[in-house]
Design a protein around this motif. Sequence first.
Motif, mmCIF file in Angstrom:
data_model
loop_
_atom_site.group_PDB
_atom_site.id
_atom_site.type_symbol
_atom_site.label_atom_id
_atom_site.label_comp_id
_atom_site.label_asym_id
_atom_site.label_seq_id
_atom_site.Cartn_x
_atom_site.Cartn_y
_atom_site.Cartn_z
ATOM 1 N N PRO A 168 12.130 2.936 6.313
ATOM 2 C CA PRO A 168 10.706 2.730 6.126
ATOM 3 C C PRO A 168 9.627 3.241 5.840
ATOM 4 O O PRO A 168 9.350 4.046 6.849
ATOM 5 N N SER A 169 8.796 3.293 4.537
ATOM 6 C CA SER A 169 7.579 4.004 4.933
ATOM 7 C C SER A 169 6.437 3.436 6.104
ATOM 8 O O SER A 169 6.572 2.744 6.151
ATOM 9 N N ASP A 170 5.936 4.257 6.520
ATOM 10 C CA ASP A 170 5.074 3.716 7.794
ATOM 11 C C ASP A 170 3.698 2.695 7.321
ATOM 12 O O ASP A 170 3.933 1.971 8.374
ATOM 13 N N ALA A 171 3.548 3.112 6.052
ATOM 14 C CA ALA A 171 2.086 2.080 5.816
ATOM 15 C C ALA A 171 2.362 0.735 5.388
ATOM 16 O O ALA A 171 1.663 -0.063 5.268
ATOM 17 N N PHE A 286 5.677 8.900 -0.482
ATOM 18 C CA PHE A 286 5.427 9.950 -1.857
ATOM 19 C C PHE A 286 5.089 9.449 -2.969
ATOM 20 O O PHE A 286 4.351 10.166 -3.725
ATOM 21 N N TRP A 287 5.116 8.327 -3.347
ATOM 22 C CA TRP A 287 4.769 7.474 -4.759
ATOM 23 C C TRP A 287 3.068 7.679 -4.353
ATOM 24 O O TRP A 287 2.223 7.753 -5.945
ATOM 25 N N TRP A 288 2.867 7.308 -3.503
ATOM 26 C CA TRP A 288 0.931 6.934 -3.287
ATOM 27 C C TRP A 288 0.666 8.036 -1.842
ATOM 28 O O TRP A 288 0.011 7.413 -0.857
ATOM 29 N N GLY A 289 1.006 8.776 -1.923
ATOM 30 C CA GLY A 289 0.497 9.729 -0.534
ATOM 31 C C GLY A 289 -1.319 9.978 -1.176
ATOM 32 O O GLY A 289 -1.716 10.308 -0.019
ATOM 33 N N ASP A 290 -2.048 10.031 -1.778
ATOM 34 C CA ASP A 290 -3.187 9.939 -1.839
ATOM 35 C C ASP A 290 -3.908 9.262 -1.102
ATOM 36 O O ASP A 290 -3.579 8.104 -2.071
ATOM 37 N N ALA A 291 -4.633 9.470 -0.586
ATOM 38 C CA ALA A 291 -5.299 8.814 0.325
ATOM 39 C C ALA A 291 -6.436 7.473 -0.095
ATOM 40 O O ALA A 291 -6.196 6.769 0.164
ATOM 41 N N VAL A 293 -5.881 5.858 -2.575
ATOM 42 C CA VAL A 293 -5.613 5.461 -3.365
ATOM 43 C C VAL A 293 -3.859 4.205 -2.392
ATOM 44 O O VAL A 293 -3.954 2.937 -2.908
ATOM 45 N N ALA A 294 -4.093 5.095 -1.686
ATOM 46 C CA ALA A 294 -2.868 4.118 -0.563
ATOM 47 C C ALA A 294 -3.651 3.384 -0.350
ATOM 48 O O ALA A 294 -2.366 2.240 -0.368
ATOM 49 N N ASN A 295 -4.789 2.886 0.462
ATOM 50 C CA ASN A 295 -4.835 1.397 0.903
ATOM 51 C C ASN A 295 -4.574 0.499 -0.365
ATOM 52 O O ASN A 295 -4.098 -1.148 -0.521
ATOM 53 N N GLU A 296 -5.115 0.077 -1.437
ATOM 54 C CA GLU A 296 -5.415 -0.200 -2.918
ATOM 55 C C GLU A 296 -4.118 -0.510 -2.874
ATOM 56 O O GLU A 296 -3.358 -1.801 -2.991
ATOM 57 N N GLU A 297 -3.061 0.636 -3.188
ATOM 58 C CA GLU A 297 -1.851 0.399 -3.501
ATOM 59 C C GLU A 297 -1.147 -0.765 -1.874
ATOM 60 O O GLU A 297 -0.163 -1.646 -2.863
ATOM 61 N N ALA A 298 -0.769 -0.011 -0.965
ATOM 62 C CA ALA A 298 -0.473 -0.779 0.206
ATOM 63 C C ALA A 298 -0.874 -2.879 -0.262
ATOM 64 O O ALA A 298 0.210 -3.007 0.489
ATOM 65 N N ALA A 299 -2.039 -2.264 -0.146
ATOM 66 C CA ALA A 299 -2.174 -4.065 -0.128
ATOM 67 C C ALA A 299 -1.270 -5.038 -1.492
ATOM 68 O O ALA A 299 -1.642 -5.915 -1.547
ATOM 69 N N ASN A 300 -1.420 -4.084 -2.708
ATOM 70 C CA ASN A 300 -1.160 -4.523 -4.130
ATOM 71 C C ASN A 300 0.898 -4.536 -3.474
ATOM 72 O O ASN A 300 1.328 -6.234 -3.979
#
Length: 310
Positions: A168-171, A286-291, A293-300
């Motif tokens: 799994p991805s770390d996030a 790989f999909w959300w490597g941009d910092a 947007v990463a936090n918002e995407e992880a929350a989603n």
Amino acid sequence: MTDPSVGRSDARRAVADAVPDERVAAVQRVDAGTNAVYRVETDADGYVVKYNTFSGRELLAAEIEVYRLLADTDLPVPQVVDAALDPADGPAFVVMTALPGSSPAGAAVTPVLAREMGAALRAFASVPSLGGYGRLRRDPDRTPPLVASEDSWRDYVDWYVEVLLSKPSDALADLADDVRAVIDETRHAVPAEPDPALVVHDYRPANVHVDADGRLVGVFDLERAAVGDLALAAVNTAYLLTRHRPEEAAQLRAALFEGFGDEVSGERRRCYRALAVAREIRGFDFWWGDAAVANEEAANVRRIAEGLTN
């Protein structure tokens, strides 16, 4: 994704070799996806060159044969013009005809388009049986030159779960056990021997083209296709269409399944939706490597996973 191993000159040469009677007029990098892709215009037509700079060569080889297999169906896929799976220099590549139109922005996906995408899914069931289930690979000794080596669709799902959740991805690593538990709880609803169809795991707005009226005119990026239960592709597509649009999710999902012609419900839907979340867990970096947007995407993803596990 930028890859220094190939550039515009390589794409230009690939198309010039594939269609020597046409003059190359323009080459442009397509900044989407994980492999290096170029759009090449000639004085007669448009082409796309895809290199396996990220995915394995065997995945590209199978994708090429999937396009050939679908060439005589109602699905508007690119036509393979040329391919080099073992070139003297550089990565493998395929030259394909460019599809008309362009990919819609996420917010531009209307219920009408969702319905058309659902209807188009049915074409993936119109290919001849290949025997077996699971991930497709090229086999030049067969006709058509594709093989799926699992004895059952359930065997493939078991393998697929391990692929997705073993790294799994770390996030999102902390979600893996809960999502796996949902799959374990519901995998009994997965049919062992469904009517075989081509199952693609990334059938989403970025991988289709629409015309000026928003109507579906092209489908592409079919690597990692498997033979199995078409309902998985339908549920996964519903997830991809709605993950960023919770307020419109019910309407878009209903339109998709109306076009598909069948509803997927109960434990089978829950299992396949958990697989969609598992793909996010595996591919997040790989999909959300941009910092930004990463936090918002992880929350989603966490919001969706919470709804799945509760």
